[in-house]
Design an enzyme around this catalytic site. Sequence first.
Site, PDB file in Angstrom:
ATOM      1  N   LEU A  50      74.261   6.901  15.769  1.00 17.53           N
ATOM      2  CA  LEU A  50      74.585   6.052  14.635  1.00 17.53           C
ATOM      3  C   LEU A  50      74.153   4.664  15.061  1.00 17.53           C
ATOM      4  O   LEU A  50      74.557   4.181  16.116  1.00 17.53           O
ATOM      5  CB  LEU A  50      76.088   6.129  14.352  1.00 17.53           C
ATOM      6  CG  LEU A  50      76.611   5.579  13.041  1.00 17.53           C
ATOM      7  CD1 LEU A  50      75.920   6.210  11.836  1.00 17.53           C
ATOM      8  CD2 LEU A  50      78.109   5.801  12.936  1.00 17.53           C
ATOM      9  N   ASP A  51      73.284   4.035  14.284  1.00 18.33           N
ATOM     10  CA  ASP A  51      72.745   2.732  14.669  1.00 18.33           C
ATOM     11  C   ASP A  51      73.854   1.739  14.982  1.00 18.33           C
ATOM     12  O   ASP A  51      74.953   1.819  14.432  1.00 18.33           O
ATOM     13  CB  ASP A  51      71.866   2.167  13.547  1.00 18.33           C
ATOM     14  CG  ASP A  51      70.627   2.990  13.306  1.00 18.33           C
ATOM     15  OD1 ASP A  51      70.089   3.555  14.275  1.00 18.33           O
ATOM     16  OD2 ASP A  51      70.196   3.075  12.140  1.00 18.33           O
ATOM     17  N   ARG A  52      73.525   0.787  15.833  1.00 22.77           N
ATOM     18  CA  ARG A  52      74.484  -0.234  16.247  1.00 22.77           C
ATOM     19  C   ARG A  52      75.062  -0.972  15.038  1.00 22.77           C
ATOM     20  O   ARG A  52      76.248  -1.292  15.004  1.00 22.77           O
ATOM     21  CB  ARG A  52      73.783  -1.200  17.201  1.00 22.77           C
ATOM     22  CG  ARG A  52      74.671  -2.239  17.790  1.00 22.77           C
ATOM     23  CD  ARG A  52      73.922  -3.011  18.894  1.00 22.77           C
ATOM     24  NE  ARG A  52      74.707  -4.144  19.312  1.00 22.77           N
ATOM     25  CZ  ARG A  52      74.296  -5.408  19.241  1.00 22.77           C
ATOM     26  NH1 ARG A  52      73.093  -5.688  18.793  1.00 22.77           N
ATOM     27  NH2 ARG A  52      75.077  -6.379  19.643  1.00 22.77           N
ATOM     28  N   ASP A  53      74.229  -1.222  14.023  1.00 21.47           N
ATOM     29  CA  ASP A  53      74.691  -1.977  12.864  1.00 21.47           C
ATOM     30  C   ASP A  53      75.261  -1.086  11.758  1.00 21.47           C
ATOM     31  O   ASP A  53      75.507  -1.541  10.650  1.00 21.47           O
ATOM     32  CB  ASP A  53      73.586  -2.889  12.318  1.00 21.47           C
ATOM     33  CG  ASP A  53      72.308  -2.156  11.972  1.00 21.47           C
ATOM     34  OD1 ASP A  53      72.198  -0.947  12.260  1.00 21.47           O
ATOM     35  OD2 ASP A  53      71.403  -2.798  11.413  1.00 21.47           O
ATOM     36  N   SER A  54      75.503   0.178  12.081  1.00 24.37           N
ATOM     37  CA  SER A  54      76.164   1.101  11.152  1.00 24.37           C
ATOM     38  C   SER A  54      77.553   1.420  11.674  1.00 24.37           C
ATOM     39  O   SER A  54      77.831   1.252  12.853  1.00 24.37           O
ATOM     40  CB  SER A  54      75.347   2.389  11.016  1.00 24.37           C
ATOM     41  OG  SER A  54      74.079   2.115  10.472  1.00 24.37           O
TER      42      SER A  54
END
Length: 186
Positions: A50-54
């Site tokens: 899961l992306d860092r900004d998600s």
Amino acid sequence: MSEQQKAKSHRKIVLFNKPYMVLCQFSDAEKRQTLKDYIAIPQVYAAGRLDRDSEGLLILTNDGKLQHELAHPDNKVSKTYWVQVEGTPNDKALRAIEQGLELKDGLTKPAKVNIMPAPDVWERDPPIRERKHIPTTWLSITLKEGKNRQVRRMTAHIGHPTLRLIRYRVGSWTIDGINNGEFVVI
């Protein structure tokens, strides 16, 4: 007890509601926040990313077979995302997501997408950037694939950039009842 039964009896599954800007790994040379800042369970690893900004649901396990089953695109495990986008997509834009979009790395598989009421979720720190005269809309998007930053690229492609992305569900597991930054072991 068979070896398979022993393995299942020791299997750990962790459902983590990942906060914004936390990396899906246990260490980082740049000293950014990682899973180790939240989870002190030895020998569990993220099943997918899961992306860092998600934000939202991340599954961790010590079961390599389950990890592969959840993360490998051939297995087509469905995932639902709650996505706050800039503006209000029209029916044509939503149909384009449902039918599949041609992105730089190929055609996306058909997805399910619906406009949804704003979910009752935690405040994000920092909050999203909002523009005074541009509304935002929440979408529920369900995929059975996981190309790199796919949801963000899909919404940008239809002219409605993602402002906030929360993974709500992976397979049959959800973030229901799990506060942001917390986890449950099942």
